[in-house]
Design an enzyme around this catalytic site. Structure first.
Site, mmCIF file in Angstrom:
data_model
loop_
_atom_site.group_PDB
_atom_site.id
_atom_site.type_symbol
_atom_site.label_atom_id
_atom_site.label_comp_id
_atom_site.label_asym_id
_atom_site.label_seq_id
_atom_site.Cartn_x
_atom_site.Cartn_y
_atom_site.Cartn_z
ATOM 1 N N GLY A 70 -7.823 -5.117 -2.662
ATOM 2 C CA GLY A 70 -8.345 -6.097 -1.703
ATOM 3 C C GLY A 70 -8.735 -7.378 -2.425
ATOM 4 O O GLY A 70 -8.851 -7.390 -3.654
ATOM 5 N N CYS A 97 -6.975 -0.524 -7.733
ATOM 6 C CA CYS A 97 -7.465 -1.892 -7.957
ATOM 7 C C CYS A 97 -8.881 -2.051 -7.376
ATOM 8 O O CYS A 97 -9.816 -1.441 -7.858
ATOM 9 C CB CYS A 97 -6.472 -2.890 -7.377
ATOM 10 N N TYR A 98 -9.056 -2.818 -6.298
ATOM 11 C CA TYR A 98 -10.391 -2.951 -5.710
ATOM 12 C C TYR A 98 -10.945 -1.577 -5.349
ATOM 13 O O TYR A 98 -12.142 -1.309 -5.505
ATOM 14 C CB TYR A 98 -10.350 -3.823 -4.451
ATOM 15 N N HIS A 187 -1.187 -1.424 -9.551
ATOM 16 C CA HIS A 187 -0.726 -1.079 -8.190
ATOM 17 C C HIS A 187 0.474 -0.126 -8.257
ATOM 18 O O HIS A 187 1.601 -0.579 -8.477
ATOM 19 C CB HIS A 187 -0.336 -2.356 -7.434
ATOM 20 N N GLU A 189 1.872 1.292 -5.830
ATOM 21 C CA GLU A 189 2.664 1.243 -4.592
ATOM 22 C C GLU A 189 3.803 0.234 -4.640
ATOM 23 O O GLU A 189 4.682 0.268 -3.783
ATOM 24 C CB GLU A 189 1.738 0.949 -3.396
ATOM 25 N N ASP A 245 14.958 -0.661 17.438
ATOM 26 C CA ASP A 245 13.749 0.028 17.918
ATOM 27 C C ASP A 245 13.886 0.476 19.373
ATOM 28 O O ASP A 245 13.578 1.620 19.711
ATOM 29 C CB ASP A 245 12.514 -0.882 17.784
ATOM 30 N N LYS A 391 9.622 0.963 10.030
ATOM 31 C CA LYS A 391 11.013 0.616 10.369
ATOM 32 C C LYS A 391 12.036 1.565 9.738
ATOM 33 O O LYS A 391 12.968 2.012 10.395
ATOM 34 C CB LYS A 391 11.284 -0.820 9.901
#
Ligand code: XMP
Length: 535
Positions: A70, A97-98, A187, A189, A245, A391
């Site tokens: 964050g 991280c944060y 990070h 991710e 979608d 998605k």
């Protein structure tokens, strides 16, 4: 973004699945944590850190909790904190991280501000093994990671030890093995941490004991059962746009309730070459789904006559769309009023409640074409079977439902269609010219095998004429701009680096084959500062 009630839906529909909770502290990449967790075969949800009451977390019953990064600093007064119960629930916690910093602070350690900043690529040296690095990183490994921090941990809470260090962060990777608490300054991710996804998988599967039971096959069966229960014998209408979608929503519903579903395709006349025919053919002929093809092209063209302002254009299209849709839906329902539900292809990114650090709503850049107001106006209940999916999961579900891979991999196409790719007033002639240029451009992209590497590619017809020389004569024709971008979610985008040779080939074909275009340019603006569409 529209606010959701975190967890409420998932608890009822997905109670049988292992679940991870991600508490969001406002990082730009929190959604990527969820993507990686789901790729590990584990269901997860993102909640704002301040929307997670103790009771709600307990009811969600997570097998592990991840604290995101964050923009705040834990050293600041009143900076965000995780609910203290997170550390008292006897479930594994992974702070990123944060998230690492607030975990350290909340458990009695120390964080300091501003001493060493690390942004971008960095390396972590693994000093000691840990269950979370099992089979992945051994002692002595020198691993590439992606950092983005100004603060760093300077003193560990009791029970923690150092697993890895980096040049700027002596506590880059920490663990409390007994309590199964882990923290990383980097990070995991993002793709720039090459083994980050595997690290998150170790967390969900080995540390939290999740079974990897989140698959699209399982989702499909559960979604069908849920739709049948929800709908009973009522009728459902579903607006098709031709996009992935709404198509996946329709096919899923049809598999669940058959002819109780009627699809409505409002043809705005703003689609690309052959698109409307393809939609009708796929749904009516191939899937045998009752489909109403409402050709409203004249109406739309009429409503857009002389409209040049992008926002007025968008609003006019949105309002007319709702009007036409409502009218057709009324016809389906007839006097019996037997239509009870409206199905929509809303995705998870649209319902994630975002953390706002600015305190106010963000500025509207564009009024998106959506039918959000319809269910209330028409007194219909809403079915949104894709609400929990990202998605790429929708694409996987589409394949599971038998849609062709080429179809589910199609580039996104905006609701207002070609109207927002013709700056200035729209005319039937301009639409014809743009359709032809766009068709050639996409054909060349497909022939070059580049389609899947691009998020979106399209031609734009500019309200500019330019002088040229064709066959010894002076020409004075329109300018066409080509756009192609790479992106992961449409929120940010980079231009696609075509070769000059490719661009030259497309330009030559367009000028030779499309009457009315005399010059072709390539748009090299990223987003931000540009947007993907021109209007
Ligand atoms: P922008 O132009 O805002 O577009 O960078 C981001 C993504 O959203 C699509 N887009 C729309 N999609 N209705 C839609 O369904 C709309 O009104 C709309 N406007 C833009 C755009 O094509 C890109 O993928």
């Amino acid at each position: 973004m529209q606010a959701s009630s975190p967890g409420s839906q998932a608890i009822s529909t997905l109670a049988r699945h292992d679940r991870i909770l991600i508490l969001d502290f406002g990082s730009q990449v929190t959604q990527l944590i969820a993507r990686r967790v789901r790729e590990s075969g584990t269901y997860c949800e993102i909640w704002p850190f301040n929307a997670a009451s103790d009771e709600r977390i307990k009811a969600y019953n997570p097998k592990g909790i991840i604290l995101s990064g964050g923009p705040a600093s834990v050293t600041e007064f009143e900076s965000p904190r995780a609910p203290q119960s997170v550390f008292e629930m006897n479930v594994p916690v992974f702070g990123i991280c944060y998230g690492q910093q607030t975990m350290v602070e909340q458990l009695g350690g120390k964080v300091e501000s501003g001493h060493s900043r690390e942004f971008g690529r960095a390396y972590v040296d693994i000093q000691e093994k840990s269950p979370i690095t099992e089979g992945l990183w051994n002692t002595g490994a020198h691993e590439q990671v992606w950092m983005s921090h100004g603060d760093r941990v300077t003193q560990l809470p009791e029970g923690f030890r150092v697993v890895g260090t980096s040049e700027g962060a002596p506590f880059a990777f920490i663990a409390n093995d007994e309590r199964k608490f882990f923290g990383v300054q980097f990070h995991p991710e993002v793709v720039h941490t090459p083994h980050g996804a595997a690290l998150l998988k170790n967390f969900t599967r080995d540390i939290c004991g999740c079974h990897g039971d989140w698959t699209m096959a399982a989702f499909k069966d559960e979604a069908i059962a849920k739709i049948r229960k929800q709908v009973g014998s009522a009728k459902v209408i579903c607006g098709l746009s031709g996009g992935v979608d709404s198509s996946v929503t329709a096919v899923l519903l049809h598999e669940a309730i058959g002819d109780q579903l009627t699809c409505i395709y409002v043809d705005t006349g703003l689609m690309r070459t052959g698109e409307s025919d393809q939609v009708v053919e796929l749904f009516r002929e191939h899937y045998n789904i009752p489909l109403i093809h409402e050709d409203a092209s004249e109406l739309f063209l009429g409503a857009l006559t002389g409209v040049t302002d992008p926002e007025i254009k968008r609003k006019a299209i949105g309002a007319l769309f709702i009007e036409v849709f409502e009218e057709v839906a009324g016809r389906v329902s007839g006097d019996s009023k037997s239509v009870e539900f409206l199905a929509q292809g809303t995705l998870y990114p649209d319902v994630i409640e975002s953390v706002s650090f600015t305190g106010g709503p963000s500025v509207t850049i564009k009024s998106h074409h959506n039918v959000g107001g319809l269910p209330d106006r028409m007194n219909l209940k809403l079915i949104e079977p894709l609400r929990e999916l990202f998605k790429d999961e929708v694409r996987a579900l589409g394949i599971e439902l038998g849609l062709h891979p080429d179809f589910v991999k199609r580039h996104p196409f905006p609701g207002p269609g070609l109207a927002i790719r013709i700056p200035g007033a729209i005319t039937a002639d301009k639409l014809k010219i743009l359709r032809h240029a766009d068709q050639i451009y996409l054909e060349e992209i497909r022939n070059a095998g580049l389609y899947d590497a691009i998020w979106q590619a399209f031609a734009v017809l500019l309200p500019v004429q330019s002088v040229g020389v064709m066959g010894d004569a002076r020409s004075y024709d329109s300018v066409c701009a080509l756009r192609a971008v790479t992106s992961t979610d449409g929120m940010t985008a980079d231009t696609y680096p075509f070769s000059h040779e490719f661009l030259g080939r497309v330009a030559t074909r367009i000028i030779n084959e499309v009457r009315g275009i005399g010059r072709v340019v390539y748009d090299i603006t990223s987003k931000p500062p540009g947007t993907i569409e021109w209007e």
